[in-house]
Enzyme design. Structure first.
Site, PDB file in Angstrom:
ATOM      1  CB  ALA A 173      -0.954  -0.017   1.198  1.00 15.96           C
ATOM      2  CB  ALA A 174       3.138   2.827   2.454  1.00 17.21           C
ATOM      3  CD  GLU A 181       6.410  -7.285  -1.995  1.00 18.72           C
ATOM      4  OE1 GLU A 181       6.404  -8.341  -1.324  1.00 18.72           O
ATOM      5  OE2 GLU A 181       6.301  -6.159  -1.472  1.00 18.72           O
ATOM      6  CB  CYS A 187      -7.940  -5.067   5.518  1.00 14.33           C
ATOM      7  SG  CYS A 187      -6.723  -3.810   5.916  1.00 14.33           S
ATOM      8  CG  ASN A 201      -3.883   2.766   0.455  1.00 13.54           C
ATOM      9  OD1 ASN A 201      -3.390   2.559  -0.643  1.00 13.54           O
ATOM     10  ND2 ASN A 201      -4.383   1.780   1.196  1.00 13.54           N
ATOM     11  CE1 TYR A 224     -35.541   9.130  13.696  1.00  8.23           C
ATOM     12  CE2 TYR A 224     -36.803  11.011  12.883  1.00  8.23           C
ATOM     13  CZ  TYR A 224     -36.759   9.770  13.490  1.00  8.23           C
ATOM     14  OH  TYR A 224     -37.904   9.148  13.877  1.00  8.23           O
TER      15      TYR A 224
END
Length: 461
Positions: free
Chosen positions: A17-18, A41, A51, A315, A436
């Site tokens: 992500a980062a 990577e 996640c 992110n 509401y």
């Protein structure tokens, strides 16, 4: 001017992500003729949602590729030289270069940089005990980890699972395994699950998990993993008992992956994460940035650095870093510590400070807890929810909110997250003009009911 024929070279360590948000944003601002981007990577995947792993394991998400936002090929098509299965083993700050090793061949080479982004993420905490590395014991931090776990589940005949730890990963993996038809035992060293909540709210999670058929064992540490004659896991042992297991999930949290940065002499905080300035530049280093799960962030409520590994922050960090590397200007002011989770139909949310956080930083507070419903009580599908709110004594400043309930509970915490960011008092919150109608909330939203009760308590003589 750069060493690279007039072009600057940005090197990115970490392809999730980062790191890749930073690379992508820098590329938007500066073309390949101005800025060369090389990214490393060590795994098989880039730009994925860690996640989402529990929901993929549990079957809510069908295919692994649904969790991948951008593949290596898509990054390369945008003139990012992405080198997969390549692990950076050394940062030479003085020489402005990194050493990388091809994971498969073992070949090593140095790559010079003008600007460096560190996005090395976090690593699961593996307990230092016998059997922790046995086949059948899994952490779930990366897509590679998720795939390895699914492969184990496909091969395993038995249906008994033990989850060690009851934080976000622990409860989400407990749900995933229940969904797959496993008998699940959760062994937790805390007094209640979800230590990011106060224990009185964690108790509600405990009761709900037992209601789902999960066996909860609290106040207990796993001392060893027992293996069978085939070397595979067969049980976990605590001081007083053994729990049979065909698969074990480690959900005891993560630590920032900063060994590489520390070896290079870069500054880390008390939680082991890299320390940055508001522009996400590593403190004291003009040409090095860091973001995501390897950094510490400022908690705006406590005023202290904290370690909160979340994809949302990663992110945002990447966007800020990429903007700055690309010649623009952006900052990341900090967080209020908002998180939501669920275990089956129970929603769990928190933002701001717990009681012990407030006490640790010297804040005096009043705490209130209210019971309400997600919709008007007479409207079909109204679910109970419990809201706990902390407000500073005398000033009435909101300090934190925790919510546990069924559908409609979790995202209500966002009201409190905005109020915390705006430094509102609980009295100011009671006047918030929230949406509401009976299908959405009672006339007084549960968060506002709590704010009213907190207002009365802080203003009492």
């Amino acid at each position: 001017m750069s060493m690279n024929g007039g072009r600057e070279r940005l090197v990115v360590i970490g392809g999730d992500a980062a790191g890749m948000s930073a690379a992508s944003q820098a590329r938007r601002l500066r073309g390949p003729d101005e800025l060369e981007i090389v990214a490393f990577e060590r795994g098989h995947f880039t730009s994925y949602s860690a996640c989402g792993i529990p929901y993929w394991v549990g079957g809510d998400v069908g295919e692994r590729d649904e969790l991948i936002a951008r593949s290596p090929e898509e990054h390369r098509a945008r003139a990012i030289d992405l080198r997969m299965r390549t692990e950076v083993t050394e940062i030479d700050v003085a020489g402005k270069r990194v050493r990388a090793r091809d994971v498969d061949s073992g070949a090593e080479s140095w790559t010079p940089y003008d600007k460096l982004v560190i996005g090395t993420g976090a690593r699961p905490i593996r307990p230092d005990m016998p059997g922790a590395d046995a086949p059948g014991v899994h952490g779930v931090q990366t897509l590679d980890d998720g795939q390895a776990l699914l492969d184990t589940l496909a091969r395993t005949r038995g249906r008994r699972a033990v989850v060690v730890g009851a934080g976000y990963i622990g409860v989400e993996m407990a749900e995933a395994l229940i969904n797959r038809g496993y008998e699940v035992t959760v062994v937790n060293r805390g007094s209640e699950p979800m230590s990011t909540l106060d224990p009185d709210m964690g108790r509600l999670v405990h009761e709900a998990m037992e209601g789902l058929g999960i066996t909860m064992v609290n106040d207990t540490e796993v001392t060893k993993v027992l293996t069978g004659q085939d070397g595979r896991v067969r049980a976990v042992a605590t001081e007083h008992a053994e729990y049979p297991a065909d698969v074990v999930i480690l959900g005891i949290g993560v630590r920032p992956e900063t060994g590489l940065a520390q070896a290079a002499g870069l500054p880390v905080g008390q939680h082991g994460g890299l320390l940055t300035d508001l522009a996400m530049r590593v403190r004291g280093h003009e040409d090095i940035w860091a973001g995501g799960d390897c950094v510490e962030v400022l908690n705006l409520v406590s005023g202290q650095e904290q370690y909160i590994p979340l994809g949302t922050h990663a992110n945002k960090h990447g966007q800020v870093i990429g903007t700055n590397v690309g010649g623009g200007y952006a900052t990341f002011p900090g967080v209020v510590g908002t998180a939501v989770s669920k275990v089956c139909d129970l929603e769990i949310a928190r933002t701001g400070l717990r009681e012990k956080d407030a006490l640790r930083v010297g804040l005096q507070f009043e705490a209130v807890t209210i019971e309400s419903t997600s919709r008007a009580g007479y409207y079909p599908g109204a679910n109970p929810m419990t809201v706990k709110m902390l407000a500073e004594r005398r000033t009435g400043r909101l300090l934190g909110v925790q919510i546990v309930g069924r559908e409609g509970a979790g995202k209500r915490v966002d009201i409190a997250a905005v109020a915390l960011t705006a430094n509102m008092t609980v009295e100011q919150m009671t006047a918030l003009d929230l949406g509401y109608a009976p299908p959405f909330s009672p006339v007084w939203d549960p968060v506002l009911v709590a704010a009213r009760k907190a207002t009365a308590k802080v203003s009492a003589p």
